[in-house]
Enzyme design. Structure first.
Site, PDB file in Angstrom:
ATOM      1  N   LYS A 106       1.464  -1.029  -0.064  1.00  9.62           N
ATOM      2  CA  LYS A 106       0.042   0.361  -0.208  1.00  9.62           C
ATOM      3  C   LYS A 106       0.640   1.579  -0.220  1.00  9.62           C
ATOM      4  O   LYS A 106       1.381   1.343   0.894  1.00  9.62           O
ATOM      5  CB  LYS A 106      -0.245   0.159   0.965  1.00  9.62           C
ATOM      6  N   GLU A 122       9.152   2.527  10.586  1.00  8.22           N
ATOM      7  CA  GLU A 122      10.416   3.168  10.856  1.00  8.22           C
ATOM      8  C   GLU A 122       9.561   4.339  10.562  1.00  8.22           C
ATOM      9  O   GLU A 122       8.951   4.774   9.296  1.00  8.22           O
ATOM     10  CB  GLU A 122      10.667   3.187   9.011  1.00  8.22           C
TER      11      GLU A 122
END
Length: 457
Positions: free
Chosen positions: A159, A233
């Site tokens: 995505k 992250e």
């Protein structure tokens, strides 16, 4: 793309022109992709590591041959200078080479001496891994997830950020054209409202996200509800420490790049400059000269090294952070002009710890510069952050600087170099910058089942 829209429109941020419109995939189409991923995984996981890495040669060649076209696509969709888009593709090529060379060694069974006839650790793929990726490095962020993940025997669903939809589909096409089975890597054209449902699907085994702290908390909460592993992250607020003995003539270009590359849109950029007082005036003067020399022009021109931000709203957010900091006493030393998605490289001085530009992540060409008395004060201020991606320090006394490693809680500590990701080294953060590691051996082992095997005769 407006809320409730059934299409995604990509727009060139530098001129506001529409690039292309893509229809959202229906729930039925997404379910079909999930089922295909599950079916393909049953076969893909049985392939030898050598069979998987052989496909990396083809991927390398296809990416290399398409470098010019794909670099232009990156620049058109998110605005970065074309030279930086090309450098991004080059970095992906290095990544492919690294895992081509090392994957078999990284994934090899590890024999453990026990009382058993034979005992070892087997690194087995988990299955279908969902990746939610950002726009600032539309190829690199995806490749550093996809290459080790697929090579370990998993399959991937992407995505991507909607403003780089063309890049997302181009990456899927690259994998298909390189011989990866259809379904091993698939792009989902959907909005964030459907992500929770996708994560909840039993076919998805884990999730990785590169993005904001807010997005990370949301993804982690959803995955946690379903007891699924996540790798996050997230943002950064990296300090760049310049000590009085720093060789400015040697490292000033590196220091400027640490803040201004990708028009400042990098989680690991230098976002707080902590300069020892005896060198402060000299640094400010030389740094300002370099900033003034940056070339704003057509991002498709090889001579351009500074461009617009990826969307006008990002420039507006940066402008608000600067304005609030000015209200608290910050001084504009240079810049601070905005025009739609363009934001002039800006230097702020007279910075205090309570300002937005010190506390928050700033995503754009902004350099807040703060005066410090010595290394100890610099380290103390560098650590005053909810983020923990990296710290960089410039000094000739690298031995003393190296002794401060334990004083920095971040995921990276760079001496006389900007914080950067490297396929050979683990990459990730601490605190609000997330958890887990990408790249290196650690990255390829993030989405495997570290299985104990114990055999007696």
């Amino acid at each position: 793309m407006s809320k409730g829209s059934k299409t995604i429109e990509t727009i060139n941020p530098c001129n506001g022109e529409s690039l292309k419109t893509y229809p959202y995939q229906t729930d039925s189409e997404i379910n079909d992709k999930l089922k295909l991923a599950d079916t393909i995984f049953a076969d893909w996981k049985t392939k030898s590591i050598n069979e998987r890495t052989e496909l990396l040669d083809s991927l390398y060649n296809n990416l290399s041959h398409s470098k010019e076209k794909l670099s232009e696509l990156i620049t058109l969709e998110m605005g970065k200078p074309i030279t930086e888009s090309k450098a991004e593709i080059d970095k992906c090529l290095l990544l492919i080479q690294f895992y081509k060379k090392n994957a078999e060694q990284f994934l090899a069974d590890v024999l453990i001496e026990t009382e058993a006839h034979e005992s070892y650790i087997s690194y087995d793929p988990l299955g279908c891994i969902l990746a939610v990726m950002p726009w600032n490095y539309p190829f690199w962020q995806v490749f550093r997830f996809a290459i080790p993940t697929l090579t370990a025997g998993n399959v991937a669903l992407l995505k991507h950020a909607s403003n780089v939809t063309g890049c997302a589909l181009a990456i899927e096409e690259l994998f298909l054209d390189s011989g990866f089975p259809k379904g091993a890597f698939q792009t989902l054209l959907t909005n964030h409202d459907t992500i929770e449902k996708i994560i909840g699907n039993t076919i998805v085994k884990a999730v990785t996200l590169t993005g904001s702290e807010k997005a990370g908390k949301s993804i982690a909460a959803t995955a946690g509800k379903h007891l699924k592993k996540t790798l996050l992250e997230l943002g950064g607020n990296n300090a760049c420490i310049i000590l009085k003995d720093a060789d400015l003539d040697k490292y000033l270009d590196t220091i400027v790049k640490a803040r201004m590359q990708n028009s400042g849109q990098s989680c690991i950029a230098a976002k707080r400059f902590l300069v020892e007082e005896t060198i402060y005036d000299e640094f400010l003067e030389k740094f300002t000269e370099k900033i003034k020399a940056l070339n704003y022009n057509n991002p498709l021109d090889d001579k351009t090294n500074m461009s617009c931000l990826a969307r006008p709203d990002l420039a507006e957010t940066l402008e608000q952070q600067v304005s609030k900091s000015i209200d608290k006493g910050a001084k504009v030393h240079y810049g601070n002009t905005r025009d739609k998605a363009y934001y002039q490289p800006t230097i702020l001085t007279n910075i205090s710890e309570d300002m937005d530009v010190f506390k928050e992540e700033t995503f754009g060409p902004l350099a807040p510069i703060m005066k410090v008395k010595n290394l100890d004060e610099a380290i103390k201020l560098a650590s005053k952050s909810s983020f923990g991606l990296g710290t960089m320090i410039f000094t000739e006394d690298y031995k003393t600087a190296s002794k401060k490693v334990l004083d920095i809680e971040d995921g990276a500590y760079f001496i006389n170099e900007l914080v950067k990701s490297d396929p050979r080294l683990p990459f990730g953060g601490t605190k609000a910058s997330g958890y887990g590691r990408e790249l290196s051996k650690e990255g390829i082992l993030e989405f495997v089942n570290k299985k104990t095997v114990f055999i007696n005769k």
